[in-house]
Every structure is written in structure tokens, then in C-alpha cells.
Design a protein around this motif. Structure first.
Motif, PDB file in Angstrom:
ATOM      1  N   MET A  11       0.829  -1.220   0.000  1.00  0.00           N
ATOM      2  CA  MET A  11       0.000   0.000   0.000  1.00  0.00           C
ATOM      3  C   MET A  11       0.857   1.262   0.000  1.00  0.00           C
ATOM      4  O   MET A  11       0.330   2.369  -0.037  1.00  0.00           O
ATOM      5  CB  MET A  11      -0.923  -0.006   1.221  1.00  0.00           C
ATOM      6  N   SER A  12       2.172   1.084   0.047  1.00  0.00           N
ATOM      7  CA  SER A  12       3.066   2.237   0.126  1.00  0.00           C
ATOM      8  C   SER A  12       2.996   3.098  -1.135  1.00  0.00           C
ATOM      9  O   SER A  12       2.814   2.601  -2.252  1.00  0.00           O
ATOM     10  CB  SER A  12       4.505   1.775   0.344  1.00  0.00           C
ATOM     11  N   LYS A  13       3.149   4.403  -0.945  1.00  0.00           N
ATOM     12  CA  LYS A  13       3.204   5.346  -2.075  1.00  0.00           C
ATOM     13  C   LYS A  13       4.646   5.729  -2.387  1.00  0.00           C
ATOM     14  O   LYS A  13       4.904   6.502  -3.308  1.00  0.00           O
ATOM     15  CB  LYS A  13       2.378   6.593  -1.743  1.00  0.00           C
ATOM     16  N   CYS A  14       5.557   5.197  -1.600  1.00  0.00           N
ATOM     17  CA  CYS A  14       6.979   5.482  -1.794  1.00  0.00           C
ATOM     18  C   CYS A  14       7.500   4.733  -3.022  1.00  0.00           C
ATOM     19  O   CYS A  14       7.373   3.505  -3.096  1.00  0.00           O
ATOM     20  CB  CYS A  14       7.766   5.066  -0.550  1.00  0.00           C
ATOM     21  N   ILE A  51       9.734   1.636  -2.351  1.00  0.00           N
ATOM     22  CA  ILE A  51       9.012   0.490  -1.785  1.00  0.00           C
ATOM     23  C   ILE A  51       8.148  -0.174  -2.847  1.00  0.00           C
ATOM     24  O   ILE A  51       8.055  -1.406  -2.917  1.00  0.00           O
ATOM     25  CB  ILE A  51       8.139   0.920  -0.586  1.00  0.00           C
ATOM     26  N   ILE A  52       7.509   0.631  -3.678  1.00  0.00           N
ATOM     27  CA  ILE A  52       6.689   0.091  -4.776  1.00  0.00           C
ATOM     28  C   ILE A  52       7.552  -0.748  -5.705  1.00  0.00           C
ATOM     29  O   ILE A  52       7.183  -1.864  -6.103  1.00  0.00           O
ATOM     30  CB  ILE A  52       6.001   1.228  -5.552  1.00  0.00           C
ATOM     31  N   GLN A  53       8.712  -0.215  -6.068  1.00  0.00           N
ATOM     32  CA  GLN A  53       9.628  -0.929  -6.955  1.00  0.00           C
ATOM     33  C   GLN A  53      10.110  -2.235  -6.316  1.00  0.00           C
ATOM     34  O   GLN A  53      10.187  -3.267  -6.983  1.00  0.00           O
ATOM     35  CB  GLN A  53      10.826  -0.039  -7.302  1.00  0.00           C
ATOM     36  N   LEU A  54      10.422  -2.168  -5.029  1.00  0.00           N
ATOM     37  CA  LEU A  54      10.857  -3.359  -4.304  1.00  0.00           C
ATOM     38  C   LEU A  54       9.773  -4.430  -4.315  1.00  0.00           C
ATOM     39  O   LEU A  54      10.036  -5.597  -4.616  1.00  0.00           O
ATOM     40  CB  LEU A  54      11.204  -2.988  -2.855  1.00  0.00           C
ATOM     41  N   SER A  55       8.553  -4.038  -4.006  1.00  0.00           N
ATOM     42  CA  SER A  55       7.433  -4.975  -3.963  1.00  0.00           C
ATOM     43  C   SER A  55       7.191  -5.613  -5.325  1.00  0.00           C
ATOM     44  O   SER A  55       6.984  -6.828  -5.427  1.00  0.00           O
ATOM     45  CB  SER A  55       6.167  -4.253  -3.483  1.00  0.00           C
ATOM     46  N   GLN A  56       7.232  -4.803  -6.369  1.00  0.00           N
ATOM     47  CA  GLN A  56       7.016  -5.312  -7.723  1.00  0.00           C
ATOM     48  C   GLN A  56       8.110  -6.303  -8.120  1.00  0.00           C
ATOM     49  O   GLN A  56       7.842  -7.322  -8.758  1.00  0.00           O
ATOM     50  CB  GLN A  56       6.960  -4.150  -8.715  1.00  0.00           C
ATOM     51  N   HIS A  57       9.337  -6.000  -7.726  1.00  0.00           N
ATOM     52  CA  HIS A  57      10.462  -6.889  -8.043  1.00  0.00           C
ATOM     53  C   HIS A  57      10.316  -8.226  -7.322  1.00  0.00           C
ATOM     54  O   HIS A  57      10.500  -9.299  -7.917  1.00  0.00           O
ATOM     55  CB  HIS A  57      11.779  -6.217  -7.659  1.00  0.00           C
ATOM     56  N   LEU A  58       9.958  -8.186  -6.055  1.00  0.00           N
ATOM     57  CA  LEU A  58       9.762  -9.419  -5.288  1.00  0.00           C
ATOM     58  C   LEU A  58       8.601 -10.239  -5.845  1.00  0.00           C
ATOM     59  O   LEU A  58       8.660 -11.471  -5.882  1.00  0.00           O
ATOM     60  CB  LEU A  58       9.515  -9.087  -3.811  1.00  0.00           C
ATOM     61  N   ASN A  59       7.551  -9.550  -6.288  1.00  0.00           N
ATOM     62  CA  ASN A  59       6.416 -10.241  -6.914  1.00  0.00           C
ATOM     63  C   ASN A  59       6.872 -10.980  -8.174  1.00  0.00           C
ATOM     64  O   ASN A  59       6.520 -12.146  -8.397  1.00  0.00           O
ATOM     65  CB  ASN A  59       5.316  -9.249  -7.286  1.00  0.00           C
ATOM     66  N   HIS A  60       7.650 -10.301  -8.992  1.00  0.00           N
ATOM     67  CA  HIS A  60       8.119 -10.887 -10.255  1.00  0.00           C
ATOM     68  C   HIS A  60       9.004 -12.102 -10.005  1.00  0.00           C
ATOM     69  O   HIS A  60       8.848 -13.152 -10.650  1.00  0.00           O
ATOM     70  CB  HIS A  60       8.883  -9.831 -11.054  1.00  0.00           C
ATOM     71  N   VAL A  61       9.909 -11.978  -9.052  1.00  0.00           N
ATOM     72  CA  VAL A  61      10.839 -13.064  -8.749  1.00  0.00           C
ATOM     73  C   VAL A  61      10.089 -14.286  -8.201  1.00  0.00           C
ATOM     74  O   VAL A  61      10.332 -15.421  -8.630  1.00  0.00           O
ATOM     75  CB  VAL A  61      11.905 -12.594  -7.727  1.00  0.00           C
ATOM     76  N   ILE A  84      15.338  -5.656   3.287  1.00  0.00           N
ATOM     77  CA  ILE A  84      15.563  -5.100   4.631  1.00  0.00           C
ATOM     78  C   ILE A  84      16.286  -3.759   4.535  1.00  0.00           C
ATOM     79  O   ILE A  84      15.878  -2.764   5.159  1.00  0.00           O
ATOM     80  CB  ILE A  84      16.388  -6.085   5.490  1.00  0.00           C
ATOM     81  N   ASN A  85      17.354  -3.719   3.757  1.00  0.00           N
ATOM     82  CA  ASN A  85      18.147  -2.499   3.626  1.00  0.00           C
ATOM     83  C   ASN A  85      17.352  -1.360   2.988  1.00  0.00           C
ATOM     84  O   ASN A  85      17.478  -0.208   3.397  1.00  0.00           O
ATOM     85  CB  ASN A  85      19.416  -2.777   2.808  1.00  0.00           C
ATOM     86  N   THR A  86      16.538  -1.693   1.990  1.00  0.00           N
ATOM     87  CA  THR A  86      15.721  -0.667   1.330  1.00  0.00           C
ATOM     88  C   THR A  86      14.743  -0.028   2.302  1.00  0.00           C
ATOM     89  O   THR A  86      14.607   1.195   2.371  1.00  0.00           O
ATOM     90  CB  THR A  86      14.948  -1.272   0.141  1.00  0.00           C
ATOM     91  N   VAL A  87      14.052  -0.856   3.054  1.00  0.00           N
ATOM     92  CA  VAL A  87      13.056  -0.355   4.006  1.00  0.00           C
ATOM     93  C   VAL A  87      13.720   0.437   5.133  1.00  0.00           C
ATOM     94  O   VAL A  87      13.224   1.487   5.557  1.00  0.00           O
ATOM     95  CB  VAL A  87      12.206  -1.507   4.580  1.00  0.00           C
ATOM     96  N   MET A  88      14.862  -0.048   5.615  1.00  0.00           N
ATOM     97  CA  MET A  88      15.565   0.683   6.671  1.00  0.00           C
ATOM     98  C   MET A  88      16.013   2.057   6.183  1.00  0.00           C
ATOM     99  O   MET A  88      15.933   3.047   6.915  1.00  0.00           O
ATOM    100  CB  MET A  88      16.775  -0.119   7.160  1.00  0.00           C
TER     101      MET A  88
END
Length: 260
Positions: free
Chosen positions: A1-4, A7-17, A36-40
Motif C-alpha cells: 500500500m506504500s506510495k513510496c 518500496i513500490i519498486q521493491l514490492s514489484q520486483h519481489l512479486n516478479h521473482v 531489509i536495507n531498502t526499508v531501513m
């Protein structure tokens, strides 16, 4: 749900993988650490102060995208049509017979003997249409990992009054297990049971529990005939969904049988 954007890019990448079943091995560790590093970084979390975040969020990443990857793996098996010309498919089918009927030799590939373990006709391949290879994989896993329990259930399927078609019921329960996985109800079970990534082995265990418990429930209901199957299955499904709403839910086949 993030608008960042990060974070959106990270989520999309994890979905694809995970959709492509590449969230594993060294790639899994690299992706988890990257998340972890991205979110931190984005949330300005200091790992020296919030040291538990690294461990807890890493486990969340593995569970969430591991579940998504399991969905993809299960769906791939479901969409794989049973092929009588495929040696591996045929080998699994023969292995199923050997596990369930170790003292009886098949007369041939196409024989009425298949009906003894609950297939509709002389050739089992026609019964796998709805759930594809997943139906066979589930039945074989139950008969292999819980051999005594499967034998126990198979004997009940031959009851003179409450009997049913073992394999056909098993394939129907594959559909139930797949539906609960797809709709997310099964997350409670997988998140509470998996230490790391939820695996196909864990899905087979979930299925085996459903089969074992359905058999018990069926006998408790004392059906007049097989025509009551749909209503009893629907009632059983409702019970399972209610049980999965408990955040601590962990299903396990009866210990006395499970450890034989």
C-alpha cells in the motif's frame, strides 16, 4: 500500500521473482537482505537501535513472498496435464498403486483394479483433468509420507455402508486445498508451520491433513449414500475455514497414526 517509489519498486520486483519461482537459495538471501536495507533506508530505521527489525522483517519477507512463490508452483502443477506418454507421470501413478496396494500386482496399465483405490474407470488419467498433475502429486505424497494414515483412510473407503471413491475424493480435496491456498485462507497454516519459505512439501502435508480429517468427518456424519458428498464436503470446508481464522492454527494428522 506504500506510495513510496522505492518500496513500490521493491514490492514489484519481489512479486516478479516469486511468480517465476526464483526466490530461493543464494538469490533468496540476497533479495531478503536487499528488502531489509531498502526499508531501513527509506524509513530511516537504525538497526543498532531496532536490531530486532532486521530479523523480524526478514522473516516476513520470506513468508510473504515464499507463499506467493508456492502459489505459482502449485498452479504450475495444476495446469500440467497428466500425460500417459510421459515416463515420470506414469512412474508416479504406478508408485501410487505400489504404496497403497503393496501386496497386489497390477494386471496391466489399463485395468479395473484402479477402481479399488477409487478411480472411476479402467484408466486413471481421465480423472486428473480438473486438478492436473497436482492431484496425483497430492495422492502420492499422502500415500508416501503418511503411509499408515493413507492405508487407514483407504480401508474406510471400502466400508459397506459409508464407502466412497478414495482417489476421486482425494482429487476433490486437492481442489479444496488449492482453493484455500489461492484465496489466502491457508496463510494461517503456512505462516505458523513454515520456519522459512513455505514449500510444496508443506502443501502436501496440508492436503494430507485435509484428507485424513475429511475421512473422519465423513464417517461421523454417517451419510445415507454418496449423494450426500457435496453437502458434507461443503460443511467440512466451512469447518476448516473457521479453524483457519484462529491466528494460532496449526493442523496435524493424529499423532498416534502420524508416528507409526
Amino acid at each position: 500500500m506504500s506510495k513510496c517509489p522505492q518500496i513500490i519498486q521493491l514490492s514489484q520486483h519481489l512479486n516478479h521473482v516469486s511468480d517465476n519461482q526464483r526466490f530461493a537459495g543464494a538469490n533468496q538471501k540476497e533479495l531478503t537482505n536487499g528488502a531489509i536495507n531498502t526499508v531501513m533506508l527509506v524509513k530511516k530505521i537504525n538497526p543498532k537501535i531496532h536490531f530486532q527489525f532486521v530479523i523480524s522483517f526478514g522473516q516476513c519477507v520470506e513468508q510473504i513472498w515464499g507463499y506467493r512463490q508456492l502459489l505459482a508452483e502449485v498452479e504450475e502443477l495444476r495446469k500440467t496435464t497428466y500425460d500417459a506418454d510421459n515416463f515420470r507421470h506414469e512412474e508416479k501413478l504406478y508408485d501410487l498403486w505400489a504404496k497403497l496396494m503393496p501386496n497386489e500386482v497390477l494386471d496391466g496399465r489399463i485395468t479395473k483394479q484402479w477402481q479399488y483405490i477409487g478411480f472411476q474407470g479402467d484408466d486413471p488419467k481421465t480423472d486428473f483433468r480438473g486438478m492436473g498433475l497436482l492431484g496425483l502429486e497430492n495422492l502420492l505424497a499422502f500415500a508416501t509420507e503418511y503411509r499408515e494414515a493413507a492405508s487407514h483412510v483407504l480401508s474406510h473407503s471400502h466400508h459397506p455402508v459409508y464407502g466412497y471413491a478414495f482417489a476421486i475424493v482425494g482429487i476433490n480435496l486437492t481442489k479444496l486445498a488449492w482453493t484455500l491456498l489461492q484465496q489466502g485462507d491457508a496463510k494461517t497454516y503456512f505462516y505458523n508451520t513454515a520456519r522459512n519459505l513455505p514449500t510444496i512439501k508443506l502443501f502436501h502435508q496440508f492436503y494430507s491433513y485435509l484428507f485424513y480429517e475429511f475421512d473422519r468427518y465423513w464417517l461421523e456424519c454417517k451419510p445415507k449414500d454418496i449423494m450426500e458428498f457435496s453437502s458434507i464436503k461443503d460443511s467440512f470446508e466451512s469447518n476448516v475455514r473457521n479453524a483457519l481464522q484462529d491466528p494460532t492454527a496449526v493442523f496435524r494428522i493424529n499423532l498416534s497414526v502420524d508416528t507409526i
